[in-house]
Enzyme design. Structure first.
Site, PDB file in Angstrom:
ATOM      1  N   CYS A  91       0.808  -1.215   0.000  1.00 49.79           N
ATOM      2  CA  CYS A  91       0.000   0.000   0.000  1.00 49.79           C
ATOM      3  C   CYS A  91       0.852   1.280   0.000  1.00 49.79           C
ATOM      4  O   CYS A  91       1.480   1.573  -0.999  1.00 49.79           O
ATOM      5  CB  CYS A  91      -0.976  -0.075   1.161  1.00 49.79           C
ATOM      6  SG  CYS A  91      -2.497   0.776   0.814  1.00 49.79           S
ATOM      7  N   HIS A 177      -3.334  -4.998   2.053  1.00 52.11           N
ATOM      8  CA  HIS A 177      -2.650  -5.312   3.313  1.00 52.11           C
ATOM      9  C   HIS A 177      -2.763  -6.801   3.656  1.00 52.11           C
ATOM     10  O   HIS A 177      -3.598  -7.176   4.477  1.00 52.11           O
ATOM     11  CB  HIS A 177      -3.292  -4.517   4.461  1.00 52.11           C
ATOM     12  CG  HIS A 177      -2.939  -3.079   4.490  1.00 52.11           C
ATOM     13  ND1 HIS A 177      -1.963  -2.556   5.306  1.00 52.11           N
ATOM     14  CD2 HIS A 177      -3.442  -2.037   3.803  1.00 52.11           C
ATOM     15  CE1 HIS A 177      -1.879  -1.251   5.127  1.00 52.11           C
ATOM     16  NE2 HIS A 177      -2.771  -0.905   4.220  1.00 52.11           N
ATOM     17  N   GLU A 179      -0.911  -8.511   5.494  1.00 53.43           N
ATOM     18  CA  GLU A 179      -0.491  -8.743   6.894  1.00 53.43           C
ATOM     19  C   GLU A 179      -1.670  -8.604   7.864  1.00 53.43           C
ATOM     20  O   GLU A 179      -1.564  -9.009   9.006  1.00 53.43           O
ATOM     21  CB  GLU A 179       0.661  -7.796   7.271  1.00 53.43           C
ATOM     22  CG  GLU A 179       0.282  -6.371   7.615  1.00 53.43           C
ATOM     23  CD  GLU A 179      -0.130  -5.512   6.415  1.00 53.43           C
ATOM     24  OE1 GLU A 179      -0.114  -6.007   5.274  1.00 53.43           O
ATOM     25  OE2 GLU A 179      -0.475  -4.334   6.648  1.00 53.43           O
TER      26      GLU A 179
HETATM   27  N1  GLN Z   1      -3.776   6.302   1.135  1.00 54.79           N
HETATM   28  C1  GLN Z   1      -2.495   6.034   1.663  1.00 54.79           C
HETATM   29  C2  GLN Z   1      -1.422   6.889   1.003  1.00 54.79           C
HETATM   30  O1  GLN Z   1      -1.686   7.583   0.117  1.00 54.79           O
HETATM   31  C3  GLN Z   1      -2.116   4.578   1.536  1.00 54.79           C
HETATM   32  C4  GLN Z   1      -3.062   3.738   2.342  1.00 54.79           C
HETATM   33  C5  GLN Z   1      -2.473   2.531   2.953  1.00 54.79           C
HETATM   34  O2  GLN Z   1      -1.263   2.341   2.998  1.00 54.79           O
HETATM   35  N2  GLN Z   1      -3.326   1.724   3.503  1.00 54.79           N
HETATM   36  O3  GLN Z   1      -0.315   6.834   1.400  1.00 54.79           O
END
Ligand code: GLN
Length: 203
Positions: A91, A177, A179
């Site tokens: 992410c 995610h 994890e």
């Molecule tokens: N929206 C977050 C960002 O722009 C990422 C979200 C996440 O890591 N769950 O960094």
């Protein structure tokens, strides 16, 4: 013994610690987890793999940037200099690899669009089909990015046919995610890659 660096700037850190330990237990791989907060945590070298958790990429850039702990720039440099170094990014971590903003090249070629599924309230759990895994895994997409161009990557995970996980050499980048879902499959991939590098069996 593998030495795995876990970036501790912000976000979903402890869950990755649990997942990498579980993956190492499953595969009988002795591991030492090195928490990476600042430049000083990189000085001794010797990292076999790195995990970049999800969270908030802007916050991570501020905390780990030059005005903060100074971790990120040197960490990106290590990754660029060691093209085989196994990396698992989830992410926000994927956003950092695609767009490091340190003046250097991207660490992965895949391009991402931040927050492309919508706002926090639009976060969801969805069925992720993973390469070589029989059943889809229910995984959390938390204000997740979307890949806008993954043409030069190998796609290892999809959601409704859309790429949500890519692999470039030993760099694994996910928009969700794992994890938080109790799966260790991606951490096992990271360990396998690190073991291959140690054995000298990767290109
Ligand atoms: N929206 C977050 C960002 O722009 C990422 C979200 C996440 O890591 N769950 O960094």
């Amino acid at each position: 013994m593998l030495e795995v660096g876990l970036v501790m700037l912000q976000g979903s850190r402890r869950a990755h610690e649990v997942a990498i330990q579980a993956a190492c237990d499953l595969t009988n791989t002795p591991v030492s987890i090195r928490e990476l907060r600042s430049l000083g945590d990189l000085i001794s070298g010797g990292l076999d793999a790195v995990i970049l958790p999800g969270g908030e990429s802007t916050t991570m850039r501020i905390v780990g940037g030059e005005g903060g702990t100074g971790l990120l720039g040197p960490l990106y440099s290590i990754m660029r200099e060691n093209s085989e170094m196994p990396v698992l990014a989830t992410c926000a971590g994927t956003i950092l690899l695609a767009d490091p903003q340190d003046g250097g090249d991207p660490i992965i070629s895949a391009e991402v669009d931040r927050n492309a599924w919508g706002r926090q309230i639009d976060s969801f759990i969805g069925p992720v089909a993973v390469e070589n895994v029989n059943n889809p895994l229910q995984c959390a997409f938390i204000r997740a990015p979307r890949f806008t161009d993954a043409r030069n990557s190998s796609v290892i995970a999809t959601l409704d046919g859309e790429p949500v996980g890519v692999r470039e050499n030993n760099r694994i980048a996910l928009t969700f995610h794992p994890e938080l879902s109790g799966t260790t499959i991606f951490h096992e991939m990271l360990i396998e890659a690190a073991m291959s590098v140690q054995r000298g069996t990767t290109a």
